[in-house]
Each structure stands twice: as C-alpha cells, then as structure tokens.
Design a protein around this motif. Structure first.
Motif, PDB file in Angstrom:
ATOM      1  N   THR A  83      46.952  -7.353  70.406  1.00 16.42           N
ATOM      2  CA  THR A  83      46.166  -8.412  71.233  1.00 16.42           C
ATOM      3  C   THR A  83      44.604  -8.206  71.169  1.00 16.42           C
ATOM      4  O   THR A  83      44.098  -7.179  70.535  1.00 16.42           O
ATOM      5  CB  THR A  83      46.624  -8.637  72.723  1.00 16.42           C
ATOM      6  OG1 THR A  83      46.124  -9.681  73.185  1.00 16.42           O
ATOM      7  CG2 THR A  83      46.513  -7.461  73.602  1.00 16.42           C
ATOM      8  N   GLY A  84      43.788  -9.096  71.735  1.00 17.62           N
ATOM      9  CA  GLY A  84      42.490  -8.637  71.822  1.00 17.62           C
ATOM     10  C   GLY A  84      41.703  -9.405  70.583  1.00 17.62           C
ATOM     11  O   GLY A  84      42.120 -10.186  69.989  1.00 17.62           O
ATOM     12  N   CYS A  85      40.351  -9.141  70.728  1.00 17.40           N
ATOM     13  CA  CYS A  85      39.326  -9.832  70.057  1.00 17.40           C
ATOM     14  C   CYS A  85      39.608  -9.718  68.605  1.00 17.40           C
ATOM     15  O   CYS A  85      39.456 -10.559  67.561  1.00 17.40           O
ATOM     16  CB  CYS A  85      37.899  -9.436  70.378  1.00 17.40           C
ATOM     17  SG  CYS A  85      37.357 -10.067  71.807  1.00 17.40           S
ATOM     18  N   LEU A  86      40.012  -8.483  67.943  1.00 20.45           N
ATOM     19  CA  LEU A  86      40.235  -8.213  66.555  1.00 20.45           C
ATOM     20  C   LEU A  86      41.712  -9.246  66.219  1.00 20.45           C
ATOM     21  O   LEU A  86      41.433  -9.813  64.965  1.00 20.45           O
ATOM     22  CB  LEU A  86      40.803  -6.975  66.114  1.00 20.45           C
ATOM     23  CG  LEU A  86      40.878  -6.680  64.803  1.00 20.45           C
ATOM     24  CD1 LEU A  86      39.693  -6.629  64.228  1.00 20.45           C
ATOM     25  CD2 LEU A  86      41.177  -5.038  64.661  1.00 20.45           C
ATOM     26  N   GLY A  87      42.377  -9.593  67.130  1.00 19.68           N
ATOM     27  CA  GLY A  87      43.725 -10.402  66.751  1.00 19.68           C
ATOM     28  C   GLY A  87      43.083 -11.699  66.391  1.00 19.68           C
ATOM     29  O   GLY A  87      43.855 -12.713  65.656  1.00 19.68           O
ATOM     30  N   VAL A 100      52.884  -4.626  62.044  1.00 17.76           N
ATOM     31  CA  VAL A 100      52.889  -5.068  63.596  1.00 17.76           C
ATOM     32  C   VAL A 100      53.836  -6.416  63.715  1.00 17.76           C
ATOM     33  O   VAL A 100      53.896  -7.090  62.828  1.00 17.76           O
ATOM     34  CB  VAL A 100      51.387  -5.304  63.958  1.00 17.76           C
ATOM     35  CG1 VAL A 100      50.607  -4.051  63.863  1.00 17.76           C
ATOM     36  CG2 VAL A 100      50.777  -6.704  63.277  1.00 17.76           C
ATOM     37  N   LEU A 101      54.423  -6.126  64.977  1.00 19.18           N
ATOM     38  CA  LEU A 101      55.425  -7.011  65.241  1.00 19.18           C
ATOM     39  C   LEU A 101      54.769  -8.538  65.708  1.00 19.18           C
ATOM     40  O   LEU A 101      55.146  -9.430  65.270  1.00 19.18           O
ATOM     41  CB  LEU A 101      56.174  -6.658  66.550  1.00 19.18           C
ATOM     42  CG  LEU A 101      56.750  -5.392  66.429  1.00 19.18           C
ATOM     43  CD1 LEU A 101      57.431  -4.985  67.785  1.00 19.18           C
ATOM     44  CD2 LEU A 101      58.056  -5.577  65.559  1.00 19.18           C
ATOM     45  N   ALA A 102      53.689  -8.480  66.303  1.00 14.39           N
ATOM     46  CA  ALA A 102      52.937  -9.831  66.688  1.00 14.39           C
ATOM     47  C   ALA A 102      51.490  -9.259  66.804  1.00 14.39           C
ATOM     48  O   ALA A 102      51.087  -8.391  67.187  1.00 14.39           O
ATOM     49  CB  ALA A 102      53.595 -10.188  67.945  1.00 14.39           C
ATOM     50  N   VAL A 103      50.563 -10.777  66.809  1.00 10.72           N
ATOM     51  CA  VAL A 103      49.265 -10.515  66.770  1.00 10.72           C
ATOM     52  C   VAL A 103      48.764 -11.795  67.631  1.00 10.72           C
ATOM     53  O   VAL A 103      49.145 -12.960  67.194  1.00 10.72           O
ATOM     54  CB  VAL A 103      48.504 -10.479  65.460  1.00 10.72           C
ATOM     55  CG1 VAL A 103      47.029 -10.318  65.663  1.00 10.72           C
ATOM     56  CG2 VAL A 103      48.952  -9.293  64.679  1.00 10.72           C
TER      57      VAL A 103
END
Ligand code: SF4
Length: 449
Positions: A83-87, A100-103
C-alpha cells in the motif's frame, strides 16, 4: 445448548511502515482496523501469515527503499500486500515484484482490508479483540500525529503528491477533535498536526460548522487550533503555507494556546524560482510577514525547508536565497538538492543544474544556516526552558528531551545529565536551565524548583 468455547488461533499480520508522518497515520489506521477485526500483529516475518508494506514513492531514494522492503518481505515471508504512495505510481511495484498479492495507493485502509480478507478471512471474537480507544499508534506514547486532511489542491511543479493522494479532503472537525480528546486521555502530551497543506484545512467543505460536545466549531485552521488548546497539551503545527489567515494563529501562539512553532516550507526566496515552482502564496512578502509574526509572538520558532538547484536556478537566484537566510534568521532549516521525481512537471523545465553544483549549493546553504542556528541557540544559555522528555538512557546517564522549538525526528535535542533529585518519566514536561549549545542541540540541567 452448549457454547463452543474453542478459540481459533487468530491470523497474524506483519507490518512494515515507511515514509512521512502522513504515511505513518495511514499505517496506524490499518493497524487499528486489523486489531479491531481480531487479527494479531506479528513482530517478525516468519511469525506472520502475510505482510503489509506501506511504501513511500516521493523521491528516487524512497522508491528504492520501498522496493527493497517489498523484496525483503517476499523473501522472508512470501505473502505481501503493498500500500502507500509507491502503489499509486502505476506498475512500478508489479514490474519489480510480480508476486505481490495486491497493490493499493495511499490512504486506502478499506482496500487493504479487502485484500487481507481475501487471503485471510477475519475470525472475530468480540470478547478478546480489543482495540484501545485511541487506536494503534506507531509513535511513542507521549506524542502523536493528528492528520486533519488528505490530498492537496496545489500544483507545485516538483511534487506529485496531488497525483498520488488526490485533491484536498478535510476531515470533519468534530472527528479530529474526538481523536485529539482520545489521544489526550490516553496520555499523549504533544499533538503534531499534519496534512499536505494545514492552512488550507476546510476550504473543500467551505469551512463547514460541525458540533463538538454541543459547541459549534468551524472546519478551519484557526478554529481548530483554538479548540485543540482545550486539551491542555502541546499542539504543534506542521506544513503551514503563508496564506494571509496564518496571521490569525500567531496570537494563539503568543497566548500559549498552541506551541509558538510554525513549520512553513518556503522552498526558495527568488521570485523567479518560486514562480517556476508554482508555490502557493509565492507572491506574499515573506520577510514582511516574518517580521510581523515576531512582533506579535517574539518567542516564535520558524522552521522551513528549501530546495537548492531547482531547474533554472542561477548563481544570482541562489545568492538571493542565501541573502534571505541572513535576513530572515530562521530558527530551524532543512535543505535538499533538487532531484527529478517521476511524473513531476519540473522535469520538463529548462536549465537543469549540474549535480555537483547542486551539492555545492546545499553545502554552502547548510554552512550558512549552521552559523545562524549556532548563534540563535547560544542565546538560550542560562535561560530556563520547558522540555518534554523523549527518552531516558540509563547506560549513558543521560535524559534526552526537546524544547517547544523542536519537533521530534526533524529538529534538535536537549541532553540533560541525570540527577538523583529529579525523577522523571518519558513524556513529562519539566523545566531545565540551558548550559551549553552547538549548531543544533543543547545541553541542560534540571532547574531547581
Ligand atoms: S503544496 Fe505543493 S509541495 Fe505541498 S503537497 Fe501540495 S503540490 Fe505538493
């Protein structure tokens, strides 16, 4: 009828939190929700059923650090939600780490919880799943970040936060005050008010009036500060832009209602560069404003950040910045070398400054400010100051504290030698006499009472 009292082992979530105070608040919201739903938080990768990584994507170094953290979580655990800004920055995460499972983007507690539910459905037990009323916090017990809004309506050319976090959305003032009340009741002694643009608070809701404990309060910075002062704890404002109505909060500082501390990112002093940066309130006469603020509140601490080496910055522009430092005599200052941020408009501007010139300007800037800061701190010697105790180091026989002029993590510290006659605890606010200073920190002894 028989009750089934067998309790299943709750799912355990590992959590890695990177980035700025706004990201920390997002992490706290997710952790609070996890505990509310009966998940446990695992302190290690191998004890976790999956790991959430809250990322930062602001500058290249932060992107790198976030991608490394995701890689480490994948190696150590294998099941990772980002999660977060990179996402919010397109496919960067999926390209680097397709497993990764989810973004999700920032400020996305619901989406993160949905992704966790898909992997590990919650096992709620209303008798055992307790969340403290103040929620889960990542800061020490005695201070807390209080996020009042999300997003930003400006278009500073070096910044992609409006793309990452969207337009300004202010939290209802009654919600903010309820959270502050809970934090104060839980033992928090210092609230750090954060947002992308604190002085813009409430613009999006036309300064709507809400009710807190039956009293009308406007969703507006001045009214919020006035209301926060009722909790009798330190209130420190971050990310304030020099709009005209900032003048309204200076008297509140002079009256001791909120800390006389203004974190106000000026970024530059050359009108040409400020225009190219598209800074909010860039046409304000900053010097004049600073003088007025100091007249109203002589004890005010002004903290600011600046960028050196912005595209188009000539030696003359930079000299203007150094002259401003001389004249403004700011108390706490940070300076960063400009660096391209993926997706920012400033990348397209002409006049890129060579890397070695940028670094040389940052060094000159910091050298000048170090002299100013040393002079200003020296004026404290022999004076009595209120400090908040941050840590007690029994091996070094030293107490580490901060004055009202210093925010945690970014400003200076006060080192106090331990004395048998003074029993203090982390979070206590006490008086010390300053005995020595250097460029950024101070040394003190307890003031006899
Ligand atoms: S005010 Fe400018 S620097 Fe701050 S978040 Fe908004 S766009 Fe970015």
């Amino acid at each position: 009828m028989s009750l089934n009292t067998t309790k299943k082992t709750p799912h355990r979530i590992g959590f890695v939190s990177l980035g700025c105070p706004k990201a920390t608040v997002d992490s706290e919201h997710i952790l609070t929700q996890l505990r509310a739903e009966g998940y446990e938080i695992s302190p290690s990768y191998d004890g976790a059923d999956l790991v959430v990584v809250n990322t930062c994507g602001f500058i290249d170094a932060a992107v790198e650090e976030s991608l490394d953290a995701i890689g480490e979580a994948l190696d150590e655990n294998g099941k990772v939600i980002v999660t977060g800004c990179l996402g919010a920055k397109g496919d960067i995460v999926k390209q680097a780490h397709p497993n990764v499972l989810a973004v999700t983007g920032p400020h996305a507690t619901d989406e993160v919880m949905r992704a966790i539910h898909e992997q590990l459905p919650a096992e709620h037990d209303p008798f055992l799943d307790l969340v403290p009323p103040q929620g889960i916090r990542l800061t020490p017990r005695h201070y807390a970040y209080l996020k009042i809004s999300e997003g930003c309506n400006h278009h500073c050319t070096f910044c992609i936060i409006p793309d990452l976090r969207g337009k300004l959305v202010s939290r209802p003032v009654n919600d903010v005050l309820l959270e502050a009340e809970r934090l104060a009741a839980s033992g928090v002694k210092e609230l750090l008010v954060v947002s992308q643009d604190t002085s813009a608070y409430g613009i999006d809701v036309k300064y709507k009036t809400e009710f807190y404990n039956g009293t009308p309060v406007k969703t507006r910075m001045t009214e919020l500060c006035e209301a926060l002062s009722q909790f009798g704890i330190w209130v420190r404002l971050h990310y304030v832009y020099p709009y005209p109505h900032v003048n309204e909060i200076i008297p509140l500082m002079a009256e001791g209602k909120i800390l006389p501390y203004l974190d106000i990112p000026f970024q530059h002093a050359s009108p040409k560069i400020l225009k190219a940066m598209k800074r909010p309130a860039s046409t304000e006469n900053t010097m004049q404003r600073i003088k007025q603020w100091r007249e109203i509140c002589p004890d005010i601490t002004i903290r600011s950040t600046f960028i050196a080496g912005f595209p188009g910055e000539t030696e003359e522009d930079f000299q203007q910045l150094l002259d401003f430092l001389d004249e403004a005599q700011l108390d706490r200052v940070g300076c960063f070398a400009y660096s391209d941020v993926d997706g920012a408009k400033a990348n397209e501007l002409e006049g890129a400054v060579a890397e070695e010139v940028k670094q040389e300007r940052v060094a000159r800037f910091m050298e000048k400010q170090a002299g100013i800061s040393a002079q200003k701190l020296k004026q404290n010697i022999g004076k009595t100051r209120d400090v908040i105790i941050d840590a007690i180091d029994t091996t070094e026989n030293m107490i580490i504290a901060r004055t009202s002029s210093d925010a945690p993590d970014i400003d200076g510290l006060v080192y106090i030698e331990m004395s048998d006659s003074h029993n203090c605890q982390v979070g206590d606010i006490t008086q010390v006499t300053i005995t020595a200073t250097d460029e950024y920190d101070m040394w003190a002894r307890f003031t006899r009472q």
